[in-house]
Design a protein around this motif. Structure first.
Motif, PDB file in Angstrom:
ATOM      1  N   LEU A  72       7.339 -64.399  93.685  1.00  0.00           N
ATOM      2  CA  LEU A  72       8.437 -63.527  94.117  1.00  0.00           C
ATOM      3  C   LEU A  72       8.450 -62.200  93.388  1.00  0.00           C
ATOM      4  O   LEU A  72       8.845 -61.189  93.945  1.00  0.00           O
ATOM      5  CB  LEU A  72       9.782 -64.221  93.905  1.00  0.00           C
ATOM      6  CG  LEU A  72      10.087 -65.405  94.808  1.00  0.00           C
ATOM      7  CD1 LEU A  72      11.403 -66.037  94.404  1.00  0.00           C
ATOM      8  CD2 LEU A  72      10.151 -64.967  96.259  1.00  0.00           C
ATOM      9  N   LEU A  73       8.058 -62.207  92.119  1.00  0.00           N
ATOM     10  CA  LEU A  73       8.270 -60.992  91.332  1.00  0.00           C
ATOM     11  C   LEU A  73       6.965 -60.289  90.974  1.00  0.00           C
ATOM     12  O   LEU A  73       6.652 -59.252  91.521  1.00  0.00           O
ATOM     13  CB  LEU A  73       9.083 -61.326  90.078  1.00  0.00           C
ATOM     14  CG  LEU A  73      10.446 -61.980  90.388  1.00  0.00           C
ATOM     15  CD1 LEU A  73      11.094 -62.507  89.129  1.00  0.00           C
ATOM     16  CD2 LEU A  73      11.364 -60.999  91.087  1.00  0.00           C
ATOM     17  N   ASN A  74       6.224 -60.839  90.049  1.00  0.00           N
ATOM     18  CA  ASN A  74       5.035 -60.145  89.571  1.00  0.00           C
ATOM     19  C   ASN A  74       4.111 -61.146  88.892  1.00  0.00           C
ATOM     20  O   ASN A  74       4.448 -61.675  87.835  1.00  0.00           O
ATOM     21  CB  ASN A  74       5.482 -59.056  88.584  1.00  0.00           C
ATOM     22  CG  ASN A  74       4.323 -58.226  88.095  1.00  0.00           C
ATOM     23  OD1 ASN A  74       3.219 -58.720  87.922  1.00  0.00           O
ATOM     24  ND2 ASN A  74       4.568 -56.955  87.875  1.00  0.00           N
ATOM     25  N   VAL A 120      -0.621 -66.078  96.540  1.00  0.00           N
ATOM     26  CA  VAL A 120       0.559 -66.132  97.408  1.00  0.00           C
ATOM     27  C   VAL A 120       0.923 -64.710  97.806  1.00  0.00           C
ATOM     28  O   VAL A 120       1.532 -63.969  97.048  1.00  0.00           O
ATOM     29  CB  VAL A 120       1.748 -66.811  96.700  1.00  0.00           C
ATOM     30  CG1 VAL A 120       2.923 -66.929  97.651  1.00  0.00           C
ATOM     31  CG2 VAL A 120       1.342 -68.175  96.195  1.00  0.00           C
ATOM     32  N   ARG A 121       0.535 -64.327  99.028  1.00  0.00           N
ATOM     33  CA  ARG A 121       0.819 -62.970  99.489  1.00  0.00           C
ATOM     34  C   ARG A 121       2.108 -62.937 100.285  1.00  0.00           C
ATOM     35  O   ARG A 121       2.734 -61.905 100.424  1.00  0.00           O
ATOM     36  CB  ARG A 121      -0.330 -62.444 100.357  1.00  0.00           C
ATOM     37  CG  ARG A 121      -1.633 -62.441  99.655  1.00  0.00           C
ATOM     38  CD  ARG A 121      -2.338 -61.100  99.806  1.00  0.00           C
ATOM     39  NE  ARG A 121      -3.083 -60.784  98.603  1.00  0.00           N
ATOM     40  CZ  ARG A 121      -2.966 -59.636  97.938  1.00  0.00           C
ATOM     41  NH1 ARG A 121      -2.131 -58.719  98.343  1.00  0.00           N
ATOM     42  NH2 ARG A 121      -3.686 -59.413  96.878  1.00  0.00           N
ATOM     43  N   ALA A 199      14.146 -70.252  98.989  1.00  0.00           N
ATOM     44  CA  ALA A 199      15.580 -70.233  98.688  1.00  0.00           C
ATOM     45  C   ALA A 199      15.938 -69.040  97.800  1.00  0.00           C
ATOM     46  O   ALA A 199      17.018 -68.466  97.926  1.00  0.00           O
ATOM     47  CB  ALA A 199      15.990 -71.543  98.004  1.00  0.00           C
ATOM     48  N   LEU A 200      15.044 -68.685  96.892  1.00  0.00           N
ATOM     49  CA  LEU A 200      15.355 -67.593  95.966  1.00  0.00           C
ATOM     50  C   LEU A 200      14.928 -66.230  96.503  1.00  0.00           C
ATOM     51  O   LEU A 200      15.363 -65.208  96.001  1.00  0.00           O
ATOM     52  CB  LEU A 200      14.664 -67.838  94.619  1.00  0.00           C
ATOM     53  CG  LEU A 200      15.262 -68.939  93.764  1.00  0.00           C
ATOM     54  CD1 LEU A 200      14.378 -69.207  92.553  1.00  0.00           C
ATOM     55  CD2 LEU A 200      16.659 -68.584  93.303  1.00  0.00           C
ATOM     56  N   HIS A 201      14.069 -66.248  97.523  1.00  0.00           N
ATOM     57  CA  HIS A 201      13.563 -64.980  98.065  1.00  0.00           C
ATOM     58  C   HIS A 201      14.726 -64.153  98.611  1.00  0.00           C
ATOM     59  O   HIS A 201      15.488 -64.625  99.448  1.00  0.00           O
ATOM     60  CB  HIS A 201      12.546 -65.271  99.180  1.00  0.00           C
ATOM     61  CG  HIS A 201      11.862 -64.041  99.681  1.00  0.00           C
ATOM     62  ND1 HIS A 201      11.517 -63.866 100.984  1.00  0.00           N
ATOM     63  CD2 HIS A 201      11.474 -62.923  99.048  1.00  0.00           C
ATOM     64  CE1 HIS A 201      10.930 -62.690 101.145  1.00  0.00           C
ATOM     65  NE2 HIS A 201      10.897 -62.091  99.966  1.00  0.00           N
ATOM     66  N   GLY A 202      14.870 -62.941  98.090  1.00  0.00           N
ATOM     67  CA  GLY A 202      15.964 -62.088  98.539  1.00  0.00           C
ATOM     68  C   GLY A 202      17.243 -62.292  97.762  1.00  0.00           C
ATOM     69  O   GLY A 202      18.200 -61.542  97.923  1.00  0.00           O
ATOM     70  N   VAL A 214       8.215 -57.729 100.575  1.00  0.00           N
ATOM     71  CA  VAL A 214       7.944 -57.858 102.001  1.00  0.00           C
ATOM     72  C   VAL A 214       6.632 -58.620 102.141  1.00  0.00           C
ATOM     73  O   VAL A 214       5.645 -58.283 101.485  1.00  0.00           O
ATOM     74  CB  VAL A 214       7.828 -56.471 102.666  1.00  0.00           C
ATOM     75  CG1 VAL A 214       7.523 -56.622 104.146  1.00  0.00           C
ATOM     76  CG2 VAL A 214       9.089 -55.671 102.451  1.00  0.00           C
ATOM     77  N   PRO A 215       6.610 -59.695 102.982  1.00  0.00           N
ATOM     78  CA  PRO A 215       5.409 -60.516 103.080  1.00  0.00           C
ATOM     79  C   PRO A 215       4.149 -59.685 103.318  1.00  0.00           C
ATOM     80  O   PRO A 215       4.149 -58.770 104.146  1.00  0.00           O
ATOM     81  CB  PRO A 215       5.692 -61.408 104.285  1.00  0.00           C
ATOM     82  CG  PRO A 215       7.173 -61.519 104.319  1.00  0.00           C
ATOM     83  CD  PRO A 215       7.696 -60.217 103.783  1.00  0.00           C
TER      84      PRO A 215
END
Lengths: 297, 580, 276
Positions: A72-74, A120-121, A199-202, A214-215
């Motif tokens: 999700l982050l980096n 994971v892109r 669930a945590l995305h966004g 953004v995917p």
């Protein structure tokens, strides 16, 4: 509330902020990854390990924790923080620090999380999350198995001539690898991550002042590190070559007689120094290439 | 950077400042013009979302250097344009203490924490600066403690000392009252006053509580919708009570009380108020009403009401370093009955939280028994006992386990197969007025909404005994009144409610029974009115009655007023003449 | 069903106790008073020594040297006991596996060799790091040019751990009270196991968000107090490591150890024993 605002601000606009992740944001990901993976390891410390004979049925780590942050982050900063969290929170503070082997664990885990996180892109893609979780465990456990084998090869004279030794070590490592892949990679890796990442995305990004990913979009901030990644990977693999080389040397010399110590010690030293020079030269070349590429951009 | 004699003029000056967070739809700050004079003590007030915190973050350069967004206009701090400067450089001019100050402490021991800034900046005199900062806030004795051993008030002082070690000209303190008990908050404000008076440090606090503003601030800056409404000297500002109330800052109780009985003037403290009332009484402007027979006295305490929870000779404690037991609750017996509204009060470490968790069956006592609705808590699992008693933790965000408020409220009844869960959840959400926010994550709600959401979670468990830990902590005054009103409404659903609190307004306005805990024992079991008249019980437990009750004590009113209404009832409104 | 009693594990109090133990149990012992850089140097010396030989006599002597160091460092009996048990079991498992593949006594001796080497390594790390408190280690890492983030992480962990554990305990407790318990324990308690595993994993959702929120304040405060500045400007580092002193005692310990290691090799050369 805001709809009635006049379009013109009185003050002169001086900046609109940049789209790149900033140093503090990277620091946040690093600290977050460290704290959460550290916490996960404290929990594992308390859960009793189940061992049946030589086979360890315990959970090695909660892979979904660093994977979530990497996806999700980096990936780079998450990969840097997580193994450090493990060392600091459990090994050091619980009085279980083991010196050099912590370093080897750090490198393994860093590589594993960085590679898996980069894979994971799209944080909403289930196959990618599965692949990521399996990659973390796969890479980490593979590297640690290689190191374990190397220790035996270096530690035992003519290890391959000892009856049953190579087979038994390979068997134990192989069984352990399989179990870890199932327990840590799937049960405590892919399955929880499949739920937690979407669930945590966004939701977690705004708390850190970031824009949700953004995917498919490549993340700023990760590209410049690719060069470093290669350097570290080459370093790690060369390190394992050192061990392999030692082994080959051992075979060619065959049995060593009484005056073994001086000879062996000296050669060992020269081999190490040689390998180190090669590694440093390669690292320097890669580093300068990377810097030039960055300057071009 | 300027050295030596500070330049004349304002220490902070914002001109036509606007700021928008990245990705936000509107400006958080809009065309702000603010001047803060050197040596001032400014209270920044305003409702939620008025831009108070963002404004204060422009003072030390976090905006725009850390939070990069659309930044327009100019902020000058000590004569330096913040856009041209950096956070590191500005930190020697402006120190910032956060509302969640616990998270700003990053080192293990107090001395390290305070020295962290000076050492990072490579200042040769870091040791002197550390010692000086510790002395300035009076915590030299804590220097070698571990940060996690500190009480909330001590931790706040450490956070303050750690920014003072950089010898800033300005200290910004974000809502000190929010996370502290009242005694600790007073302590912080006293220290800030010393710093302001003795060291000439400019103090900026973000504050919701008019009582603290009145007592300590020299000027008040009212923010609304991302821009200042006005910036006035304190007495003048408090005179605009109506305007403040519209922005969510109701007047202090004494101001309100005096206005109700027709005394003119704006008292800044209880002593001021008493003087004003006495003067007007002597001058015949106001007079006492005849003693009334229908005093709203406390409900008779019939002993035969149903016992909801009974603790018998309970003892409990936790392990200490040597493996021994550190007692927290000591030989405590108490019976809570149907209809009781119990306030559990006492200093930090008195055992309030432990007692509540024992009563809820989360812990079982090491000695003695706890019976919940007639069931010994040792015989049932905590997950089953939660059908009889619900415990709501102090930090609301720790109770939000799910992705939306609705799911959180439904978690308990759905798992227990309560019929018609959806209707139940809808009814409860409607009751706490959160229907329109039901699908948001609890963490994104405002402080008052978060409390109401946790209350909804508790109601959905339909317990006989509801236990709340500090339900009004870190709320602004109007949200607090909201929660108190909601608690008062629970009687029909909840047999008995227990609240552990430092908030004496809550005790005065809501409770029918007060248990004072000290050293793990009940030292007083009485009503609020009786309690507030007993200084020898109040003082050791660090309890300070509400302003209006203090004023009542000062003026010798009997019965003691617990609310502004009760206070006003003691006086006959002047224009109407005699009431008999 | 049996009656409930008070448990003392995974409470905040428990974590604080563990922390105090690591912080205070380090007072005393040979290495506690030494310059942490010297301790790390000592450790490296001991860690490398066993890998340069296949002589069992030398290894045995080094093992004894490690044991002496552990005694001088006043390592607690519990930690030591765990170490011995771990070492023994590893040896037994390896021997069993080797027998399975047709090995004989030489296999066991071969394994003894590698186990002895790993044992010396473990003894050295026990002696060195049990007596090094995290703060000193953090300073040593800084002195050895580790990135400042690593040195910071060590002391930050100290500070954060009780907070995180408290947070986690509250969230899990919320689930325990609000989530319906499983209908029964199931075979070997598998239902209960699944219930707890699910709760532990689900608890990470709120923990992620709450921690993210608090980390934001932490990093802002770090920034305002010159953390990033210190990574560029060397003066802060100089002050922090200025308190480290490499004294005669450190030199003496290193010299004695080097001499002792040399003696081990001498003993090995005098009475050599090799496998097979």
């Amino acid at each position: 509330m805001s709809t009635t605002q006049a379009p013109e601000r009185r003050g002169a606009l001086r900046g609109i902020g940049s789209a790149r992740t900033s140093t503090p944001q990277n620091l946040m990901v690093f600290v977050l990854s460290m704290a959460l993976f550290g916490l996960a390891n404290i929990l594992l410390e308390i859960i009793p390990d189940v061992t049946i004979g030589p086979v360890d049925l315990s959970v090695a780590y909660f892979v979904f924790v660093p994977l979530t942050l990497a996806a999700l982050l980096n990936p780079f900063w998450a990969a840097l923080g997580a193994p450090l969290g493990e060392i600091v929170f459990t090994d050091l503070l619980m009085g279980d620090f083991s010196g050099l082997s912590e370093l080897e664990g750090f490198i393994q885990m860093f590589l594993a999380i960085y590679v898996a996180g980069s894979v994971v892109r799209n944080p909403r893609s289930r196959p990618q999350i599965w692949l990521g979780a399996l990659l973390i465990v796969g890479i980490d456990k593979f590297l640690s198995a290689v190191v374990d084998l190397a220790k035996v090869w270096v530690g035992v004279e003519d290890a391959e001539y000892v009856q049953g030794l190579p087979q038994s070590i390979l068997l134990l490592e192989g069984v352990g690898f399989g179990i870890d892949l199932v327990i840590s990679g799937i049960l405590f890796g892919a399955l929880p991550a499949m739920w937690l990442i979407p669930a945590l995305h966004g939701r977690i990004e705004p708390l850190l002042g970031m824009r949700p990913r953004v995917p498919g979009e490549p993340r700023p901030g990760t590209v410049p590190w690719a060069g470093w990644f290669v350097v570290v990977a080459v370093l790690a693999s060369l390190l394992s070559f050192v061990f392999a080389f030692l082994e080959a040397w051992d075979v060619s010399i065959g049995s060593v007689e009484a005056d073994f110590r001086g000879q062996y010690g000296d050669t060992f030293l020269w081999v190490s120094v040689g390998a180190l020079v090669v590694v440093l030269a390669l690292a320097a070349i890669l580093f300068s290439v990377w810097r030039r590429r960055r300057a071009d951009r | 950077m300027s050295g030596g004699i500070p330049p004349a003029g304002p220490v902070i000056e914002a001109t036509a400042l606007s700021f928008r967070y990245p990705g936000a739809g509107s400006d958080t700050l809009r065309d702000v013009d603010v001047r803060i004079e050197r040596g001032d003590f400014v209270a920044v007030v305003g409702g939620n979302g008025s831009g108070k915190t963002t404004l204060c973050k422009t003072f030390n350069g976090l905006v725009p250097h850390y939070w990069s967004g659309e930044f327009a206009g100019e902020v000058r701090v000590g004569g330096v344009d913040t856009w041209e400067s950096s956070v590191a450089e500005l930190s020697s001019v402006v120190g910032y203490v956060y509302q969640d100050f616990q998270n700003q402490l990053v080192r293990p021991t107090v001395r390290d924490e305070v020295a962290f800034g000076p050492v990072n900046f490579g200042l040769a005199d870091h040791a002197e600066r550390t010692a000086e900062a510790l002395r300035m806030v009076g915590i030299e004795h804590l220097a070698d403690r571990f940060v996690w051993q500190l009480s909330g008030g001590q931790a706040h002082l450490v956070a303050l000392a750690s920014v003072l070690a950089l010898r800033p000209e300005v200290v910004v303190v974000d809502e000190p009252v929010a996370e502290l008990d009242p005694a600790a908050a007073v302590e912080i404000y006293e220290r800030l006053t010393d710093l302001n008076r003795d060291h000439g440090i400019t103090v900026v606090t973000i504050e919701h509580h008019a009582e603290f503003v009145a007592r300590y601030a020299r000027s008040v800056l009212l923010m609304s919708d991302g821009a200042p409404v006005w910036h006035l000297p304190t007495a003048q500002a408090l005179g605009r009570a109506g305007e403040l109330a519209r922005h969510g800052i109701p007047a202090p109780q004494v101001v309100d009380g005096l206005r109700r009985i027709g005394v003119t003037g704006v008292p800044l403290s209880v002593a001021d108020a008493a003087t004003l009332v006495r003067a007007d009484q002597d001058g015949g402007v106001v007079r006492r009403a005849a003693p009334r027979a229908d005093v709203p006295d406390d409900p008779a305490r019939e002993p035969d009401r149903r016992a909801v929870a009974v603790a018998r000779e309970v003892g409990h404690g936790f392990r200490d370093v040597g493996g021994g037991l550190r007692p927290v609750i000591d030989d405590l017996s108490v019976t809570l009955r149907e209809g009781d509204r119990v306030a559990l009060v006492g200093g930090n470490g008195a055992g309030k939280t432990t007692l509540m968790r024992l009563l809820a069956g989360i812990h079982v006592p090491r000695v003695g028994t706890v019976e919940l609705d007639g069931v010994d808590t040792r015989t049932q699992r905590a997950g089953r006992l939660s059908e009889r008693a619900a415990y709501l933790a102090q930090q609301p965000e720790r109770m939000f386990l799910k992705a939306s408020v609705r799911e959180d409220v439904a978690l308990f009844p759905a798992g227990r197969h309560v019929p018609d869960v959806d209707a139940l959840v809808d009814r409860i959400l409607d009751r706490v007025r959160l229907t329109e926010h039901a699908d948001r994550d609890g963490r994104t709600l405002s402080g008052g909404q978060q409390r109401r959401a946790t209350l909804a979670i508790g109601l959905a468990m339909r317990p006989a005994l509801l236990l709340l830990d500090e339900p009004t902590a870190s709320l602004d005054v109007s949200s607090r009144d909201d929660v108190i009103a909601m608690l008062a409404d629970l009687a029909e659903d909840i047999a008995c409610t227990v609240v552990a609190t430092h908030d004496m307004h809550l005790v005065a306005e809501w409770a029918t029974r007060v248990l004072v805990l000290d050293g793990g024992r009940v030292v007083a079991d009485t009503t609020p009115r009786v309690l507030f008249a007993e200084p020898d019980v109040l003082a050791p437990a660090h309890l300070v009655p509400p302003q209006i009750t203090q004023l009542g004590l000062e003026l010798g009113l009997d019965p003691l007023p617990l609310t502004v209404e009760e206070f006003a009832a003691h006086y006959a409104p002047a224009p109407l003449g005699a009431l008999t | 069903m049996s009656l409930r009693t008070q448990h003392d594990v995974l409470s905040v109090e428990w974590i604080k106790l563990e922390l105090i133990r690591t912080a205070y149990s380090t007072r005393g012992g040979l290495f506690a008073a030494m310059d942490p850089r010297a301790v790390i140097g000592w450790y490296l010396l001991m860690a490398v020594a066993p890998w340069l030989t296949h002589n069992l006599t030398t290894l045995a002597a080094l093992f004894v040297l490690g044991a002496v160091a552990v005694a001088l460092a006043r390592v607690g009996p519990l930690v030591l006991g765990l170490f011995v048990i771990g070492l023994g079991f590893e040896l037994i498992y390896l021997a069993l596996a080797a027998t399975l593949f047709g090995g004989d006594l030489t296999t066991v001796v071969a394994l003894l060799e590698v186990t002895a080497k790993l044992g010396v390594l473990s003894l050295a790390s026990l002696a060195a790091f049990v007596s090094l408190d995290p703060e000193k280690l953090s300073d040593a890492l800084l002195a050895l040019r580790f990135p400042p983030a690593v040195a910071f992480a060590v002391s930050y962990g100290y500070r954060m751990m009780p907070i995180l554990v408290e947070e986690f305990a509250t969230v899990v407790e919320g689930y325990r009270l609000r989530q319906a318990p499983p209908a029964g324990r199931g075979l070997l308690g598998w239902r209960a196991l699944v219930h707890w595993v699910l709760i532990t994993i689900r608890a990470f959702y709120p923990i992620f968000l709450n921690t993210a929120k608090s980390v934001r304040t932490t990093v802002e405060a770090l920034e305002a107090r010159g953390f990033t500045f210190a990574t560029i400007d060397p003066r802060g580092r100089a002050i922090r490591i200025g308190s480290l002193r490499f004294g005669p005692r450190d030199a003496a310990v290193l010299a004695v150890t080097a001499l002792a290691v040399a003696c081990c090799y001498l003993v090995g050369a005098t009475w050599p024993v090799y496998r097979g």
